[in-house]
Structure formats: structure tokens, C-alpha cells
Scaffold this motif. Structure first.
Motif, PDB file in Angstrom:
ATOM      1  N   ARG A   1      -4.794  11.463 -20.811  1.00 28.71           N
ATOM      2  CA  ARG A   1      -3.771  11.020 -21.753  1.00 28.71           C
ATOM      3  C   ARG A   1      -4.222  11.433 -23.158  1.00 28.71           C
TER       4      ARG A   1
ATOM      5  N   ARG B   1       1.603  12.745 -28.435  1.00 30.62           N
ATOM      6  CA  ARG B   1       2.415  13.665 -27.636  1.00 30.62           C
ATOM      7  C   ARG B   1       2.671  14.961 -28.392  1.00 30.62           C
TER       8      ARG B   1
ATOM      9  N   ASN C   1       1.824  19.489 -28.706  1.00 31.37           N
ATOM     10  CA  ASN C   1       2.631  19.454 -27.469  1.00 31.37           C
ATOM     11  C   ASN C   1       1.758  19.344 -26.215  1.00 31.37           C
TER      12      ASN C   1
ATOM     13  N   PHE D   1       0.463  18.690 -22.653  1.00 28.72           N
ATOM     14  CA  PHE D   1       1.098  18.836 -21.334  1.00 28.72           C
ATOM     15  C   PHE D   1       2.441  19.576 -21.414  1.00 28.72           C
TER      16      PHE D   1
ATOM     17  N   PRO E   1       4.888  19.538 -16.999  1.00 32.65           N
ATOM     18  CA  PRO E   1       5.848  18.444 -17.255  1.00 32.65           C
ATOM     19  C   PRO E   1       5.636  17.229 -16.365  1.00 32.65           C
TER      20      PRO E   1
ATOM     21  N   ARG F   1       2.807  15.916 -15.466  1.00 28.65           N
ATOM     22  CA  ARG F   1       1.776  15.087 -16.106  1.00 28.65           C
ATOM     23  C   ARG F   1       2.343  14.385 -17.341  1.00 28.65           C
ATOM     24  N   ARG F   2       3.218  15.050 -18.070  1.00 30.97           N
ATOM     25  CA  ARG F   2       3.799  14.456 -19.266  1.00 30.97           C
ATOM     26  C   ARG F   2       4.689  13.265 -18.904  1.00 30.97           C
ATOM     27  N   ASN F   3       5.353  13.358 -17.761  1.00 31.61           N
ATOM     28  CA  ASN F   3       6.227  12.260 -17.350  1.00 31.61           C
ATOM     29  C   ASN F   3       5.443  11.006 -16.978  1.00 31.61           C
TER      30      ASN F   3
ATOM     31  N   LEU G   1       3.005   9.784 -18.703  1.00 34.78           N
ATOM     32  CA  LEU G   1       2.558   9.075 -19.893  1.00 34.78           C
ATOM     33  C   LEU G   1       3.402   7.825 -20.104  1.00 34.78           C
TER      34      LEU G   1
END
Length: 680
Positions: free
Chosen positions: A24, A53, A150, A152, A156, A158-160, A162
Motif C-alpha cells: 500500500r 494514490r 500513480n 499501481f 488495476p 492491486r489498486r482496487n 486499496l
């Protein structure tokens, strides 16, 4: 047969490594801060946007890097700290594996500017997803400036995963605090969305703790230090009265590296034995200096867990050091040999104010039973100079008797309360009151058995005593409509007895029901708070004098994020300066508590529950506030309050269990009770 095993491309291998190193945005902040500390920086600035992020920027004034080192730093397992396998057991720096920059560059857009102080030009490198986009010489300040944009962007999925910005920012602040505490000689600053969160100048450890956690910690810090040939323990511990329910202000550092170690935490709690309330955790910042050859720090990807070659010795030294600090600063309770233990008065020998009609030096006297007075019969009640009982003595006997009888509220309507100077008078009062039929005997019947069935004489009705007001506003609901068939109904003609201010005992058709008082209140309050959050109509009790509270940056940000939910519960507060709120109203169910402690402890409980439980905001907040508010209900209840508590418990959504799954009640069947008396 075709060969199926082949080497992974570097881009994919770097993303796999990033899964361990970069979990993270807080992981990126931790790795880059440790690199800056290793570069001997004296000032480090952290700039965050959207909880990391969109942007994480670390600016330091460290040694900087040459053009070749700058390029090599993004290669996997490229490090300046390891030359042989023996070096793994002599590590005193933070980043030694050489995976941080390579893993970060695999899942983000990275831009680095770095220059050594003795060189005229620095180096600029741009990397996106492990692909180098640019490398050139530029003019820049000495040190290193890293921008992570930006995160991740190319993963995408992995970004979801968070969490919300408030949760991710709390993790960032936690990592920042750990590095800042470990290096008080370095100046740190933290900005989030152009708002300053921390500005910590370089100084001593005590100054760093006060700057980070607030001025209120100045009075509770006590130094702890112990030196041995094997290990050295140093740092600060907090006073027992400042301990909190949430476990989020405990810090261990081994060779200036933050670690998590439950075994050592148990040693600290053991040193506080007898001084801490149950379930509380003291504040401490403790450093352990030990030869690196005695520890192994390469057992976990985040390097927050280590192994000692002799954990028992470290445990014993840690406990001895903390216990010594507790004793030196008189944090533990001590015996007072000047007080007279034969007196019922507390307070270390202090004499209470004299009652009217007594001498100035008169104080509480020991109670002498009649069987010690030299006569076999009690003293006559019409004695002309009977000693006036002190309130202390009355309260003590009333508590010993469990307050077996209640007197009417107006003294003008009934004879005065009988004397309780000795046990004979106490039983005479109970006997006299029990002999009076009608409503005046209602409270005695609750404790001593069923009420008499005789009808009172209409010519001279006994005065009715006014019931005490309940400790909190309780809505009495009808049990007949909502009691589950699985829950035995309480017989209306039997008494509900309170035991040690903790349990309620009620006869039921199948035996005896035992109710945990605190858990029952937790279930009832949870339903009320959850309904307020759902309907957004929580009632608020306005404060006559608004209270001001200063919070840590983490709790301040959390309160801002949860403003709508807190308002729905009944809290009313406004911002007042730097990390400060002014509280104007609190929920009506919590009006007996200190408003500042209630607000701060609720936020601390929310932080703990958010990281431990996967709950939504409303569920987590209702649970936390119900658990926090239920702690104060371990008090004596009058008969109407006991009845109201049982009524409202059975009217709740799930009377049998608390929101956390703990059992609220249990039924002792007649067979089980009989088994307790069976011969063994």
C-alpha cells in the motif's frame, strides 16, 4: 516433450517482488524514509496527495548519488550494504536488500533527482513500469528528491484493493511516526493535500514524543534505562493512569529499527502488574541496543519481525528495566504505615470534617458489636444520649447489607430512618419495614422474597416511596411481543437480584437465568446507536460549557472523515485551530462521562476496530461506542432499573449475544443446580 520451465521477464519478476514490498502507499513511504535516513539526511520532507494514490514525494538533504549509482539503484538486489553472507549478521542500516526502488518502479511512475554535494550537476531518471524513459544531467539541490506518481497504475487489481483515503492515510502516518521516533536527531515534516500534518524539529527523544503526541504527554513521561553486557534498554514509559484501552501507542525499536514483538510487550505489561486497569495498555517508546550478531532481521519481507538468539534474557532484562522505572518514579501503589487500618476511613489517615455537635478533632470510630460491649442484651433504643451515627458508618453497613431496605423520599411523611449503629438495629429496621404491607414494602420484597398478598387497610394507606430515577434514559418496551421462544420468560412475580454490580439473577420457569449486566447494556446501546446512524436522528445533549480537545493528527483526520456519522450519533463539534475541536454536544446515552475522554477513546477504538475487523463505518462505530459506553454501567441498580434493563434487553434484536458474539445470558436448569449440591 517440450520444455515448460522458463525464466520470468524482469518486469514480471519485479511486480512479484512488489507484492511483498509494496502492499500500500504506506509501504512506499516506509522504504523511502529508511533510505533517506541511511543517506545521513538531517532534514526529510514528505508530501502526500490523495493518501499516496496520486503522489508520494520524499525530499532529503542526504549524501545523494552519482549518475552510475542512481541508475544501479533501480536494479533488483542492488545494494551498497552487503558484500558477503557474513554481512547479513552485522546489519545496522535499514534498507539492505536492494528491492525497494526496483519494486516501486515496477508498479508506479517514478522520477528521481539526486546530486552529491561535491558535484556541480545532478542526475534525473524517469521510470514507468520498470521501463526507463529518460536519464539526463540536471541542476538540482544536494540530496535526493523522489516522486512516486500513480501507484499501481499498471496493476488495476492491486489498486482496487486499496482502502479509503482516510484508512490509507492513517497507515502512512503510522509509518511516518515510527521512523520519526527512531531518529529524533533528524527533522521531519509531513504534508497531505497541501495541509501540514507534522513539523518535527531535530532534538531529543522526549522532545520528539511531545511534538508528535501532544503537550499532555509531558507529565506522563518517565525515563527507563538499563545497561547490561548483553543488551541495553532505554526510552520512556507512561504512567499507569494514562493507559488506554486501544493498543496503538506502544513502540519497540531494536537497533533503531521498529519491530512488533508480543513476547516483549508481555514483559512490559508484567512490570506494570497491579497498577493497570484490566484491558489497558500503557504508553511506551523503548529502544533495545544489541549486537547485530545476536539477532536475525531477515525473516520477514517488511522487516518488522526479528529473532533473538536468547529471548528469555531479553525478556528478563526488559521487565527488570521497566519495573525499575515504575518503582523509581513511584508509579506503583505503596503501603502507608501511618494510617490506622482499624478505622473504616480511607484516604491515608486524613480525617473527615467533623459533624455538627462533635468536636473539631472527631473522626470516624470503629464499629463495636454489642457482643463485645460487655452486656448480653442490646442497648435500649430510648437512651437519652445516643451517639449520632456518621454517614460513613451508615454507608458501610448499608453496603454490607446490600441496601436491603429503602426509605421514602420525604422525611416529613414517615418516621425517621432507624439507627444502624449495630446489627440489632439493622435487623429491627428490616423487620419493621417487612411487617408493613402495601407499596411501601415493594423494595424489600424484591430482595427478601415474594410480596405479601394481604390487602392493606383502606383507612390508613402507607406512603409510597418515590423510585430513584434511572441512571440513563431507558425506553421500557413490552417483552410480550419480541421475546424469542428460545429465551425463557422471566416470571413477573419473582424478584430480579443484582450480584456484585455485575450480574442479574432472575428465576425462570426452567430454573435460574444469569445475565451479564455490562454485556446487556452493550447490546441495548448498540441497537440504539445503530438505529441513530441508520435514521440519522440521534439525540444530542448540549453542553453548558463546551469542551476543547486536542487530538493527534491521525485521530483529527479520522474525526473529519467521520463527521457525518459522529453527528448522526449525537456528537456536535467544530474545528478550533491546529488539530483541535470544540465539543458542543454528546449523545444523550453518554451524558455521565467526561466528554473529552469519550470522544478521544471512541476515535482510538475506531482505529483499532478498523484495522482488525472488516466492517463498514456504521457497524464499526456503533460497536465501538456501545463497547465504550457499556463500561460505565457496572453500578448498583434500583428495582425499576433492573426491571427496565431486562425488559429492554429482551426487546433488542438479539438478546442472547453482544454485537461481538459474546454471550449475554445463561440459564441454569434445575437439574444443573441440583447437580451442584450432589455429593462427590
Amino acid at each position: 516433450m517440450l520444455n515448460v520451465i522458463q525464466l520470468l521477464p524482469d518486469s514480471i519478476a519485479n511486480q512479484i517482488a512488489a507484492g511483498e514490498v509494496v502492499q500500500r502507499p504506506a509501504s512506499v513511504v516506509k522504504e523511502l524514509l529508511e533510505n533517506s535516513v541511511d543517506a545521513k539526511a538531517k532534514s526529510i520532507q514528505v508530501i502526500i496527495r490523495e493518501a499516496g494514490r496520486n503522489l508520494i514525494q520524499i525530499i532529503d538533504d542526504g549524501m545523494g548519488m552519482t549518475e552510475t549509482d542512481a541508475r544501479m539503484s533501480f536494479e533488483r538486489h542492488a545494494t551498497s550494504k552487503i558484500r558477503s553472507s557474513d554481512d547479513l549478521f552485522r546489519i545496522k542500516t535499514m534498507g539492505f536488500r536492494g528491492e525497494a526502488l526496483a519494486s516501486i518502479a515496477a508498479v508506479a511512475q517514478v522520477e528521481m533527482r539526486t546530486r552529491r554535494a561535491e558535484e556541480e550537476l545532478g542526475t534525473l531518471i524517469r521510470i514507468e513500469g520498470s521501463d526507463i524513459k529518460a536519464q539526463e544531467s540536471i541542476s538540482c539541490l544536494p540530496g535526493t528528491n523522489l516522486l512516486i506518481k500513480n501507484l499501481f497504475f499498471n496493476v488495476p487489481a492491486r489498486r482496487n484493493f486499496l482502502k479509503s483515503n482516510s484508512v490509507e492515510m492513517r497507515h502512512v502516518i503510522d509509518e511516518f511516526q515510527r521512523v520519526a521516533l527512531a531518529n529524533p536527531e533528524v527533522a521531519f515534516s509531513l504534508f497531505h493535500n497541501d495541509q501540514e500534518i507534522y513539523n518535527l524539529p531535530a532534538g531529543k527523544l522526549s522532545r520528539r514524543i511531545i511534538d508528535m503526541f501532544g503537550k499532555s504527554y509531558r507529565e506522563q513521561l518517565n525515563q527507563c534505562e538499563e545497561q547490561t553486557p548483553y543488551v541495553t534498554v532505554r526510552g520512556f514509559i507512561g504512567k499507569p493512569e494514562s493507559a488506554k484501552k486501544a493498543r496503538n501507542e506502544q513502540f519497540f525499536f531494536v537497533n533503531n529499527r521498529y519491530i512488533k514483538h508480543n513476547y516483549l510487550h508481555h514483559a512490559v505489561i508484567g512490570a506494570y502488574e497491579g497498577t493497570l486497569p484490566e484491558g489497558s495498555h500503557p504508553f511506551y517508546v523503548l529502544f533495545i541496543d544489541i549486537d547485530p550478531s545476536h539477532i536475525d532481521i531477515n525473516i520477514h519481507p517488511t522487516k518488522t519481525e526479528i529473532k533473538f538468539d536468547d529471548e528469555r534474557s531479553v525478556y528478563a532484562i526488559m521487565m527488570a528495566a521497566v519495573r525499575k522505572a515504575v518503582g523509581v518514579y513511584n508509579l506503583a501503589p505503596s503501603l502507608d504505615f501511618d494510617s490506622d487500618v482499624n478505622f473504616l476511613s480511607g484516604g491515608r489517615g486524613a480525617k473527615p470534617a467533623a459533624l455538627p455537635g462533635e468536636g473539631a478533632d472527631a473522626g470516624p470510630k470503629p464499629i463495636t458489636p454489642s457482643w463485645m460491649s460487655g452486656t448480653s442484651s442490646p442497648a435500649p433504643r430510648q437512651e437519652p444520649k445516643a451517639e449520632k451515627p456518621t454517614p460513613l458508618r451508615n454507608d458501610t453497613l448499608d453496603k454490607a447489607a446490600g441496601r436491603s431496605f429503602d426509605m421514602p423520599a420525604r422525611k416529613s411523611d414517615v418516621p425517621p430512618k432507624p439507627s444502624v449503629n449495630n446489627w440489632q438495629a439493622l435487623f429491627e429496621g428490616v423487620t419493621d419495614k417487612a411487617s408493613v404491607p402495601g407499596p411501601a414494602n415493594q423494595t424489600a420484597a424484591d430482595w427478601l422474597g415474594p410480596a405479601p398478598t394481604s390487602t392493606p387497610t383502606p383507612a390508613a394507606p402507607a406512603p409510597v416511596s418515590a423510585p430513584e430515577p434511572p441512571a440513563e434514559p431507558i425506553r421500557i418496551a413490552s417483552r410480550a411481543n419480541k421475546i424469542d421462544d428460545a429465551i425463557p420468560d422471566v416470571m413477573d412475580d419473582e424478584a430480579i437480584v443484582q450480584i456484585q454490580n455485575r450480574y442479574l439473577l432472575a428465576p425462570v420457569k426452567s430454573g435460574m437465568m444469569l445475565i451479564d449486566q455490562r454485556r446487556a447494556y452493550e447490546r441495548i446501546l448498540y441497537d440504539q446507536f445503530h438505529a441513530s446512524l441508520t435514521r440519522r436522528n440521534g439525540s444530542s445533549q448540549q453542553l453548558l460549557f463546551p469542551k476543547t480537545i486536542t487530538l493527534s493528527p491521525v485521530d483529527f483526520q479520522l474525526a473529519l472523515d467521520l463527521r457525518d456519522e459522529l453527528t448522526s450519533l449525537g456528537f456536535q463539534f467544530d474545528e478550533l485551530g491546529h488539530h483541535t475541536f470544540i465539543i458542543r454536544g454528546v449523545p444523550t446515552q453518554t451524558t455521565d462521562e467526561k466528554e473529552e475522554e469519550l470522544f478521544a477513546n471512541l476515535l482510538a477504538q475506531l482505529r483499532e476496530d478498523t484495522g482488525r475487523l472488516k466492517l463498514d463505518r456504521q457497524e464499526s462505530m456503533a460497536r465501538s461506542l456501545a463497547r465504550r459506553s457499556a463500561q460505565r454501567h457496572a453500578t448498583r441498580l434500583s428495582a425499576p432499573e433492573r426491571r427496565a434493563l431486562v425488559d429492554q434487553l429482551f426487546a433488542s434484536t438479539n438478546p442472547s449475544y453482544t454485537p461481538g458474539g459474546e454471550s449475554v445470558m445463561t440459564v441454569l436448569s434445575l437439574d444443573k443446580i441440583a447437580g451442584l449440591f450432589a455429593l462427590k
